[in-house]
Design a protein around this motif. Structure first.
Motif, PDB file in Angstrom:
ATOM      1  N   UNK A   4       0.838  -1.191   0.000  1.00 32.47           N
ATOM      2  CA  UNK A   4       0.000   0.000   0.000  1.00 32.47           C
ATOM      3  C   UNK A   4       0.880   1.249   0.000  1.00 32.47           C
ATOM      4  N   UNK A   5       0.524   2.199  -0.852  1.00 28.68           N
ATOM      5  CA  UNK A   5       1.281   3.449  -0.919  1.00 28.68           C
ATOM      6  C   UNK A   5       0.683   4.531  -0.040  1.00 28.68           C
ATOM      7  N   UNK A   6      -0.484   4.259   0.505  1.00 29.12           N
ATOM      8  CA  UNK A   6      -1.097   5.202   1.437  1.00 29.12           C
ATOM      9  C   UNK A   6      -2.154   4.453   2.238  1.00 29.12           C
ATOM     10  N   UNK A   7      -2.343   4.834   3.483  1.00 25.82           N
ATOM     11  CA  UNK A   7      -3.525   4.374   4.209  1.00 25.82           C
ATOM     12  C   UNK A   7      -3.968   5.504   5.124  1.00 25.82           C
ATOM     13  N   UNK A   8      -5.279   5.625   5.270  1.00 27.98           N
ATOM     14  CA  UNK A   8      -5.847   6.769   5.965  1.00 27.98           C
ATOM     15  C   UNK A   8      -7.228   6.389   6.491  1.00 27.98           C
ATOM     16  N   UNK A   9      -7.782   7.254   7.355  1.00 31.28           N
ATOM     17  CA  UNK A   9      -9.073   6.986   7.991  1.00 31.28           C
ATOM     18  C   UNK A   9     -10.066   8.053   7.569  1.00 31.28           C
ATOM     19  N   UNK A  10     -10.918   7.763   6.588  1.00 30.74           N
ATOM     20  CA  UNK A  10     -11.859   8.776   6.113  1.00 30.74           C
ATOM     21  C   UNK A  10     -13.062   8.966   7.025  1.00 30.74           C
ATOM     22  N   UNK A  11     -13.256   8.054   7.997  1.00 30.76           N
ATOM     23  CA  UNK A  11     -14.429   8.125   8.872  1.00 30.76           C
ATOM     24  C   UNK A  11     -15.187   6.817   8.834  1.00 30.76           C
ATOM     25  N   UNK A  12     -16.477   6.880   9.128  1.00 32.71           N
ATOM     26  CA  UNK A  12     -17.329   5.697   9.183  1.00 32.71           C
ATOM     27  C   UNK A  12     -17.933   5.469   7.797  1.00 32.71           C
ATOM     28  N   UNK A  13     -17.459   4.418   7.101  1.00 36.34           N
ATOM     29  CA  UNK A  13     -17.955   4.174   5.749  1.00 36.34           C
ATOM     30  C   UNK A  13     -19.014   3.080   5.675  1.00 36.34           C
ATOM     31  N   UNK A  14     -19.347   2.435   6.806  1.00 32.62           N
ATOM     32  CA  UNK A  14     -20.419   1.420   6.751  1.00 32.62           C
ATOM     33  C   UNK A  14     -21.534   1.728   7.742  1.00 32.62           C
TER      34      UNK A  14
END
Length: 933
Positions: free
Chosen positions: A879-889
């Protein structure tokens, strides 16, 4: 008949001085100096001319002389001593001993007359010697000494009281007490044979200083009982044929073995293994247990329960030369089914008992109160042996102590707590009419009422001392004593925590106490002076004697209460659970569940007779005037093993302190637990720019344009909002939970020159003009917004310095503050981010990958420190990036997104238990983006 000192009582054997009997028998004293030194062990050699001697011992009699029910007398003492007197009448050589606690803690028939009936009965039966138990000192050494002086019309004991391990400043046993007594048994009718000499050595439990009012034994030193017995035994070995140790200490569990009790109790271990070989027989007491064992090397070791229910008997055969021979037998003897009144001594005991009952009935028949049901001890109405459980009567007495001074001007405005030690309450109150006798049986010690002032920290220490320790650090026979408290006070505990830190919360009048709060504690002088190992009471300030006697004040108080109802709710409860509750997140609690091998075995159910068992526990959050139900669970056997508590999103609660109130019904136990509320608000809209509670992804494309991709449940929608250009001048961007309180998440961005800018979110992917919140941030190689790590409601920013150290900063509208160094050696970390609170403990955690592609979660604790690291994923090297966009489900938890080198986005949902869901592809073509948030 009058209760006066008895004279001329027939005895089968006599207690004399070292040479008095020799002179009376026409022998010269040196004859004993030449006698053969006896063997102290018990050989099985056949006796040539052996004399069997029956040695009887009883213990913890506690004034159980007898009672009257209707027209039927129960002559407890007469029945207990009938087998002894029958053996004497048969011509046997009998020695009768007591192991102490014959008086004190007595039933009303004896206690109402200062235990004079008990002393008269022991005189009548020809008791030859008694060890002193702890209760002989209930009214102090001076009272014990005055009995022998016949003051205050007291019956004078005609037997010596023995204690070898209590000494005054001069190093002597206080007169008229003695360390030992030598009792002589004559050989049948053989006047030419020296009497057999039996040395009896007394000792009291080493716990004595904690079991009586310290003022009553001031100036006295209490030594080790076994060592004291051994020292005396060595001194008298050459002038005795048999030595008997009467030690008022014993095993805690009569249903076990001697070895198992020795392993559990240092005091009993010493008796079992260390008693001198000069001692032939060991009788014990104090613990009210029934056992017929041997010492580790085979000598008799017995205890005869309590309350006139048993006798211990050892038969020893002794040859004319003083050598023990043949078989030594040991047995536990039942009282007679009925007293044998053909025996003069038994008839006399019957008459003393009748007179004592008649006198006590006159005093005790006066009605003083009314109840609507029994207020009992844990084991029944009148069985005071169980002291590790709460009881309605002990809590009622504590309520009395807390209330008795409420109208006293000297105590107005003070925070008053009544407290009662469990051994201080000796009987319950019956249903219906309560007489003076009933009240006196409940509080038989005639303590004065005292007060002292303790801080909240000191009061917590008092509650910690329920787990008992002697001054030398060892555990006493009763290892846990459960205090009764007035109903304005409650507490929680967790016995799995280290000793001294098990009390997890204390509430007074519905509010948690602080260490600096000052309380006025009210109880009998015994407890306020530090009795029962509750040492911290003795460190109180402004200690005062109120001049009130507990029994007198108690009878007046119960009479003023109208009809008394039993307080069935317990004031202390075991609790395990979170101290921070976040809106929308569930937390699990265990309430009223004792630790498996622990000492505190209380549940939510009262132990009182007729108590209603609890069936349901309902949990509420109380904050100000708000009381919000947040969970319920079944109560089974007084225990709640899985209480799920969840504060709803948009509950109306404020972030900050509150009380988790757990009400157990219908039994009535109430538990209060301090919690910190984290109102969800923007915290759960992490990365949410549209206000739909589903996270969104913000990314900078190759042209420097900021794009917002809106999440939908389980993925991304096709809707995109673009916000200007020039974002390729930044080296890092990140969502941050709402900082300015407008309900929309914000954006934090770092320029290449190291400036850190905060953009407040507007609607639909738009942001306000930036605010400079920091400079010099190009010295931090990697950055992440972690969320609230400290519980103060503000998000935290973490960064790895060029030196490998990890730093934490609190982000506010005014900038970054509260910098903290929280880790080192982070050079090997390739990426860091966060999904907020990953393990549900209320504090946000850090995610990081290393060069090997392993994903680690670093869990945070109090103050935003890192307390644990756990590997929670692998294979992230691609993986070239990982991040937490919030609650996706849309499950209320922040999720994780990773971008592969080929531009594919994968979603990893957060299951709330420290694990990830199955990877789901939610986009492709993302290799054209440079920054993500």
């Amino acid at each position: 008949m009058a209760l006066s000192p008895l004279t001329g009582v027939r005895r089968a054997v006599t207690a004399v001085g070292v040479s008095a009997a020799l002179v009376a028998g026409g022998l010269v004293a040196p004859a004993f100096a030449e006698a053969k030194t006896p063997s102290r062990l018990l050989p099985n050699a056949a006796c040539v001319a052996g004399t069997p001697i029956e040695i009887y011992s009883f213990n913890d009699f506690h004034g159980r002389i007898g009672s009257l029910s209707g027209s039927t007398y129960n002559y407890l003492a007469a029945k207990l001593f009938t087998p002894v007197e029958q053996s004497r009448a048969a011509g046997n050589n009998v020695v009768l001993l007591s192991n102490g606690d014959s008086i004190g803690g007595s039933t009303f028939e004896s206690a109402s007359q200062n235990d004079n009936p008990t002393i008269a009965i022991l005189n009548a039966i020809g008791l030859q010697a008694s060890a002193t138990g702890n209760h002989e000192y209930d009214k102090g050494m001076s009272d014990l000494q005055s009995r022998y002086a016949g003051t205050n019309d007291n019956v004078v004991p005609q037997f010596p009281m023995l204690v070898s391990n209590v000494r005054n400043a001069a190093g002597n046993v206080p007169a008229p007490l003695k360390a030992y007594e030598i009792i002589e048994v004559d050989h049948d009718d053989d006047a030419n044979t020296p009497a057999i000499r039996i040395g009896v050595i007394g000792a009291v439990t080493g716990d004595l200083p904690g079991l009586v009012s310290p003022g009553g034994i001031a100036g006295l030193t209490v030594g080790d009982p076994v060592q004291a017995v051994n020292d005396v035994a060595a001194d008298i070995a050459d002038e005795t044929d048999i030595i008997v140790a009467q030690i008022h200490e014993g095993a805690a569990n009569g249903s076990g073995t001697a070895a198992s009790n020795a392993a559990a109790s240092p005091a009993f271990k010493s008796i079992h293994e260390n008693i001198s070989t000069d001692v032939n027989v060991v009788f014990t007491g104090h613990t009210h247990q029934l056992y017929n064992w041997t010492t580790s090397d085979g000598r008799p070791l017995l205890q005869a329960a309590s309350y006139a229910t048993k006798l211990a008997k050892v038969t020893v055969n002794v040859e004319d030369n003083g050598t023990i021979c043949g078989d030594t037998t040991a047995a536990l003897v039942d009282p007679a089914a009925a007293p044998d009144v053909t025996l003069p001594a038994i008839q006399e005991i019957v008459e003393i008992t009748q007179d004592a009952i008649a006198e006590s009935d006159v005093v005790g028949a006066v009605k003083v109160a009314t109840t609507d049901g029994p207020l009992s001890l844990p084991n029944g109405l009148n069985v005071p042996d169980v002291r590790d459980l709460e009881s309605p009567i002990t809590n009622l007495v504590a309520e009395f102590f807390g209330d008795v001074l409420s109208n006293n001007d000297q105590y107005r405005g003070k925070k008053i707590i009544g407290v009662q030690n469990p051994g201080g309450t000796r009987a319950g109150l019956p249903a219906g009419d309560v007489t003076y006798k009933d009240a006196a049986l409940a509080l038989p010690f005639a303590n004065t009422i005292k007060t002292t002032e303790l801080t909240g920290a000191q009061f917590k220490k008092v509650l910690e001392q329920q787990w008992q320790r002697l001054p030398n650090g060892t555990v006493p026979s009763r290892a846990y004593l459960r205090l009764g408290l007035s109903p304005n006070t409650s507490y929680t505990y967790d016995e799995s925590l280290p000793e001294g830190s098990r009390i997890t919360g204390i509430y007074f009048e519905g509010q948690p106490i602080s260490d600096t709060d000052v309380f006025t504690l009210v109880s009998g002088n015994f407890l306020i002076e530090g009795g029962d190992q509750f040492y911290e009471f003795a460190n109180g300030a402004n200690t005062r004697d109120t001049g009130l006697v507990d029994l007198t004040a108690f009878t007046e108080w119960v009479g003023d209460q109208g009809t008394i109802s039993a307080p069935y709710g317990n004031v202390g409860a075991s609790v395990k659970g979170a101290t921070q509750l976040v809106e929308g997140q569930s937390a699990t609690f265990q309430v009223g569940v004792p630790q498996g091998a622990g000492l505190a075995r209380e549940t939510l159910d009262s132990t009182g007779l007729n108590a209603t068992k609890n069936t349901t526990a309902t949990a509420y959050i109380v904050q100000g005037s708000t009381k919000l139900q947040v969970g319920s669970a079944a109560v089974v056997d007084g225990r709640v093993t899985n209480l799920q508590v969840q504060v709803p999103v948009k509950s109306g609660l404020n972030s900050g302190g509150a009380t988790l109130l757990i009400e157990a019904t219908p039994g009535g136990t109430t538990v209060q637990w301090a919690v910190n509320i984290v109102a969800a608000g923007p915290t759960f809209a992490w990365g949410d720019q549209s206000g739909d509670k589903i996270g969104d992804i913000i990314a900078v494309d190759a042209n420097g344009v900021l794009n917002t991709y809106y999440g939908r449940s389980g993925g991304l929608s096709s809707l995109v909002t673009k916000a200007g250009g020039g974002w390729n001048n930044f080296t890092w961007i990140s969502h941050t939970p709402d900082v300015n309180g407008d309900g929309i998440d914000d954006l934090l961005a770092r320029k290449a020159n190291g400036e850190l800018l905060l953009y407040f979110g507007a609607t639909m992917g738009q942001f306000s003009s930036p605010r400079l919140v920091g400079t010099g941030w190009n010295n931090l190689a990697k950055l992440a917004v972690v969320g609230d790590m400290t519980g103060d409601g503000s998000p935290e920013v973490v960064g790895i310095g060029t030196n490998g150290n990890l730093y934490r900063y609190t982000l506010t509208t005014g900038g970054l503050k509260d910098a903290r160094h929280i880790g080192k050696n982070w050079q090997s970390i390739t990426q860091i981010t966060s999904v907020g609170d990953f393990n549900g403990d209320g504090t946000a955690d850090i995610l990081a990958t290393n060069a090997a592609g392993d994903l680690f979660t670093y869990y945070t604790g109090p103050g935003g420190t890192i307390i644990q690291a756990a590997k929670t994923g692998q294979g992230w090297a691609g993986f070239t990036a990982f991040f937490a966009p919030g609650d996706l489900n849309n499950d209320g938890r922040v999720d994780l997104v990773g971008r592969k080198a080929n531009g594919v986005l994968f979603l990893y949902t957060n299951d709330g238990n420290g694990k990830w869901g199955v990877a789901k592809q939610i986009g492709h073509g993302w290799n054209g983006f440079t920054l993500f948030a």
